[in-house]
Design an enzyme around this catalytic site. Sequence first.
Site, PDB file in Angstrom:
ATOM      1  N   ALA A   8       0.815  -1.280  -0.085  1.00 43.62           N
ATOM      2  CA  ALA A   8      -0.322  -0.125  -0.041  1.00 43.62           C
ATOM      3  C   ALA A   8       0.776   1.092   0.030  1.00 43.62           C
ATOM      4  CB  ALA A   8      -0.758   0.084   1.195  1.00 43.62           C
ATOM      5  N   SER A  37       8.465  -2.860  -1.010  1.00 37.88           N
ATOM      6  CA  SER A  37       7.947  -3.325  -2.048  1.00 37.88           C
ATOM      7  C   SER A  37       8.198  -4.919  -2.428  1.00 37.88           C
ATOM      8  CB  SER A  37       8.340  -2.646  -3.400  1.00 37.88           C
ATOM      9  OG  SER A  37       7.884  -1.440  -3.224  1.00 37.88           O
ATOM     10  N   CYS A  41       3.162 -12.543  -0.555  1.00 41.73           N
ATOM     11  CA  CYS A  41       2.120 -13.490  -1.221  1.00 41.73           C
ATOM     12  C   CYS A  41       2.968 -14.862  -1.937  1.00 41.73           C
ATOM     13  CB  CYS A  41       1.202 -12.988  -2.224  1.00 41.73           C
ATOM     14  SG  CYS A  41       0.552 -11.221  -1.904  1.00 41.73           S
ATOM     15  N   ARG A  68      13.546   6.975  -8.330  1.00 41.41           N
ATOM     16  CA  ARG A  68      12.321   7.686  -9.081  1.00 41.41           C
ATOM     17  C   ARG A  68      11.982   8.748  -8.185  1.00 41.41           C
ATOM     18  NH1 ARG A  68      12.268   2.551 -10.534  1.00 41.41           N
ATOM     19  NH2 ARG A  68      10.764   2.301 -12.698  1.00 41.41           N
ATOM     20  N   ASN A 305      -2.696  -3.136  -2.946  1.00 42.96           N
ATOM     21  CA  ASN A 305      -2.050  -2.321  -4.061  1.00 42.96           C
ATOM     22  C   ASN A 305      -3.371  -1.420  -4.645  1.00 42.96           C
ATOM     23  OD1 ASN A 305       0.552  -3.297  -5.105  1.00 42.96           O
ATOM     24  ND2 ASN A 305      -0.370  -5.111  -4.232  1.00 42.96           N
TER      25      ASN A 305
HETATM   26  C1  FAD Z   1       2.390 -15.919   3.420  1.00 42.75           C
HETATM   27  C2  FAD Z   1       1.452 -14.875   2.914  1.00 42.75           C
HETATM   28  C3  FAD Z   1       0.826 -15.018   1.597  1.00 42.75           C
HETATM   29  C4  FAD Z   1      -0.063 -14.227   1.215  1.00 42.75           C
HETATM   30  N1  FAD Z   1      -0.639 -14.579  -0.102  1.00 42.75           N
HETATM   31  C5  FAD Z   1      -1.441 -13.444  -0.501  1.00 42.75           C
HETATM   32  C6  FAD Z   1      -2.276 -13.737  -1.726  1.00 42.75           C
HETATM   33  O1  FAD Z   1      -2.095 -14.871  -2.186  1.00 42.75           O
HETATM   34  N2  FAD Z   1      -2.959 -12.862  -2.316  1.00 42.75           N
HETATM   35  C7  FAD Z   1      -3.164 -11.631  -1.628  1.00 42.75           C
HETATM   36  O2  FAD Z   1      -4.145 -10.778  -2.213  1.00 42.75           O
HETATM   37  N3  FAD Z   1      -2.725 -11.477  -0.618  1.00 42.75           N
HETATM   38  C8  FAD Z   1      -1.583 -12.252   0.067  1.00 42.75           C
HETATM   39  N4  FAD Z   1      -1.110 -12.034   1.228  1.00 42.75           N
HETATM   40  C9  FAD Z   1      -1.413 -10.709   1.849  1.00 42.75           C
HETATM   41  C10 FAD Z   1      -0.608  -9.524   1.318  1.00 42.75           C
HETATM   42  O3  FAD Z   1       0.869  -9.937   1.485  1.00 42.75           O
HETATM   43  C11 FAD Z   1      -0.700  -8.497   2.233  1.00 42.75           C
HETATM   44  O4  FAD Z   1      -2.207  -8.038   2.113  1.00 42.75           O
HETATM   45  C12 FAD Z   1      -0.188  -7.167   1.671  1.00 42.75           C
HETATM   46  O5  FAD Z   1       1.099  -7.183   1.935  1.00 42.75           O
HETATM   47  C13 FAD Z   1      -0.552  -5.872   2.511  1.00 42.75           C
HETATM   48  O6  FAD Z   1       0.096  -4.843   2.256  1.00 42.75           O
HETATM   49  P1  FAD Z   1       0.262  -3.550   2.968  1.00 42.75           P
HETATM   50  O7  FAD Z   1       1.377  -2.698   2.325  1.00 42.75           O
HETATM   51  O8  FAD Z   1      -0.973  -3.118   3.684  1.00 42.75           O
HETATM   52  O9  FAD Z   1       1.093  -4.226   4.614  1.00 42.75           O
HETATM   53  P2  FAD Z   1       2.504  -4.884   4.723  1.00 42.75           P
HETATM   54  O10 FAD Z   1       3.136  -5.516   3.471  1.00 42.75           O
HETATM   55  O11 FAD Z   1       2.516  -5.804   5.861  1.00 42.75           O
HETATM   56  O12 FAD Z   1       3.569  -3.806   4.739  1.00 42.75           O
HETATM   57  C14 FAD Z   1       3.400  -2.931   5.706  1.00 42.75           C
HETATM   58  C15 FAD Z   1       4.810  -2.447   6.137  1.00 42.75           C
HETATM   59  O13 FAD Z   1       4.945  -1.426   7.223  1.00 42.75           O
HETATM   60  C16 FAD Z   1       5.964  -1.515   7.639  1.00 42.75           C
HETATM   61  N5  FAD Z   1       5.745  -0.744   9.124  1.00 42.75           N
HETATM   62  C17 FAD Z   1       4.912  -1.118   9.989  1.00 42.75           C
HETATM   63  N6  FAD Z   1       5.057  -0.303  11.288  1.00 42.75           N
HETATM   64  C18 FAD Z   1       5.786   0.516  10.651  1.00 42.75           C
HETATM   65  C19 FAD Z   1       6.185   1.609  11.380  1.00 42.75           C
HETATM   66  N7  FAD Z   1       5.672   1.869  12.648  1.00 42.75           N
HETATM   67  N8  FAD Z   1       7.482   2.337  10.774  1.00 42.75           N
HETATM   68  C20 FAD Z   1       7.886   1.846   9.858  1.00 42.75           C
HETATM   69  N9  FAD Z   1       7.428   0.924   8.865  1.00 42.75           N
HETATM   70  C21 FAD Z   1       6.432   0.107   9.541  1.00 42.75           C
HETATM   71  C22 FAD Z   1       6.194  -2.832   7.847  1.00 42.75           C
HETATM   72  O14 FAD Z   1       7.424  -3.244   8.130  1.00 42.75           O
HETATM   73  C23 FAD Z   1       5.756  -3.492   6.529  1.00 42.75           C
HETATM   74  O15 FAD Z   1       6.877  -3.487   5.891  1.00 42.75           O
HETATM   75  C24 FAD Z   1      -0.217 -12.850   1.654  1.00 42.75           C
HETATM   76  C25 FAD Z   1       0.371 -12.674   2.903  1.00 42.75           C
HETATM   77  C26 FAD Z   1       1.300 -13.750   3.467  1.00 42.75           C
HETATM   78  C27 FAD Z   1       2.005 -13.258   4.662  1.00 42.75           C
END
Ligand code: FAD
Length: 452
Positions: A8, A37, A41, A68, A305
Site C-alpha cells: 500500500a 515493495s 504472497c 524515482r 495495491n
Molecule cells: C505468506 C503470505 C501469503 C499471502 N498471499 C496472498 C495472496 O495470495 N493474495 C493476496 O491478495 N494477499 C496475500 N497476502 C497478503 C498480502 O501480502 C498483504 O495483504 C499485503 O502485503 C498488505 O500490504 P500492506 O502494504 O498493507 O502491508 P504490509 O505488506 O504488511 O506492509 C506494511 C509495512 O509497514 C511496515 N511498518 C509497519 N509499521 C511501521 C512503522 N511503525 N514504521 C515503519 N514501518 C512500519 C512493515 O515493516 C511493513 O513492511 C499474503 C500474505 C502472506 C504473509
Amino acid sequence: MVVGGDAAGMSAASQARRMKGPDELEIIAFERGHFASYSACGIPYWVGGDVSDRDELIARTPEEHRERGIDLRMRTEVTALDVAGGRVRARDLESGAEEWTSYDKLVIATGARPIRPPLPGIDAPGVHGVQTLDDGQALLDTLARTSGRRAVVVGAGYIGVEMAEALINRGYEVTVVNRGKEPMSTLDPDMGRLVHEAMEGLGITMVNDAEVTKVLTGEDGRVRAVATEDAEYPADVVVLGIGVRPETTLAQAAGLPLGDHEGLLTDQAMRVRGYENIWAGGDCVEVLDLVSGRERHIALGTHANKHGQVIGANAGGGYATFPGVVGTAVSKVCDLEIARTGLREKDARRAGLQFEKVTIESTSRAGYYPGAAPMTVKMLAERRTGRLLGVQIVGREGAGKRVDIAAVALTAGMTVDQLTALDLGYAPPFSPVWDPVQVAARKAVGAVFGKR
Ligand SMILES: Cc1cc2nc3c(=O)[nH]c(=O)nc-3n(C[C@H](O)[C@H](O)[C@H](O)COP(=O)(O)OP(=O)(O)OC[C@H]3O[C@@H](n4cnc5c(N)ncnc54)[C@H](O)[C@@H]3O)c2cc1C
C-alpha cells in the site's frame, strides 16, 4: 510522508510521484524492515521451491524507488504520530537516533501483525511465522539445518494451507492443527470439508477442532512437539498461520478512528475519516463489503495495491476512489484450487438476509475432453429477489479463477437469473457448454423462483 514501505505504502508513493514531479512534491517513506515493495504472497512458493530466488519477490528495490525521487528510509521505524502538530517521530534502527519530521500529507500503510498467542514455547527456535521475507529466510534456514522431516502447521486459513503445500513439496510429513471444524474458515464448513478430504488425500494429517496449548521443546531448547488439550504432535519445525490483525497501534495512540476490527476507518478516497490530510490503506484499514454493507478487515495484497494507487492519486492532487470489496479470494494446496467471493451462510445470516443455497458438481472442461477435472460450486442467492450473494468453488485446475465471474456479477449486483444469461466463452478444452458457475446459477434460479 508515507509510513510503511510495502504494497500500500509504496504504491501510494509511486502513484503520487507519477502525478507530481520532485519539484512539486517531496515524498518521504519510512520502512522499519530490511525490504520494501516485496510480495509476501510469494513466500509459500519461495519456501516450497517453486520460486528459487528471494529477489524475484521484490518488485522494486529501495535504490529503484530513490531513483524515482522517493526518499525511502529503510530500517527506520515510526514511533509516534503527532496529527495535531503535523509531524511523525522516527527512529533509525541501526543508530538508535530519533527525530521528528513534519508533513503536509500523511499516508498510513503499516499493514497487519500476525497473531502470536502467548503460549509456552511459542518463541522457541524452530517456530516460525511467515509474514515477511526475513521470516521466510529464517524458515528456509531452519529447514536447511534440520535433519528431521516432521512439520506442524498451526492454522488452516489460506496461509496455513499454502504453507502445508510448501512443506509437502520440501518432502516433509505435515500435520495441520486447526481450531475450526474444517480448514479454510473463509468457506462454509461443507466446502471446507472438501478441502479437508483433499488435504488428507495428499498425505497431510488434519487435526481439526483442536486448540494448541503449548509448544514443547527438547533439551537443546528447540521445538520438539506441538501440544493440544488431547494430544502431542511431534515437530522438527512449526509454522504459524493463525491470522493477522491490523497494525494500528500508532494510529490508535494518535486518536485516529478505528472500527470494530481494530482497522482504520476511511472514506472512499481512502482518507481517514475526519482528517483532510491523512490517508490509510492496505492491511491496516477496514473495507466496505459491498454485498453485506458492513465494514470488514480483509488482509489481501490485491486490496493493498489498489488502495495505494487511490491514495497516491488523491495525495498527488488528483481524484480516485475505492468503492469497496466483494470478498474475493483464491488459493491452492497442491493441485486443489480453493476460491470464494461474497457471503458465506453465516455472513448472510449476520446481515439479516434470507437466502437459498445450492451446490453442484461439474467439470473444468467438456466431460469428454482430456484433462476434465471435477469441481464443486456452491452458490447463495437472496430469497425472493434472486440477487447473487456468494460463490465458493473447490476443484482442480481451472476451478479457482472461475470465481472472478461471480465477483464481477456480485459487483454489478446481478441476480442469478442474469448470471445464467452471461455470454461466457466456451470451447471443450476450457469449459463444459454451460460453465460450472452458470450451472450453479441455473440451479439457484430454480431454488429461488421455482420451475419456469
Ligand atoms: C505468506 C503470505 C501469503 C499471502 N498471499 C496472498 C495472496 O495470495 N493474495 C493476496 O491478495 N494477499 C496475500 N497476502 C497478503 C498480502 O501480502 C498483504 O495483504 C499485503 O502485503 C498488505 O500490504 P500492506 O502494504 O498493507 O502491508 P504490509 O505488506 O504488511 O506492509 C506494511 C509495512 O509497514 C511496515 N511498518 C509497519 N509499521 C511501521 C512503522 N511503525 N514504521 C515503519 N514501518 C512500519 C512493515 O515493516 C511493513 O513492511 C499474503 C500474505 C502472506 C504473509
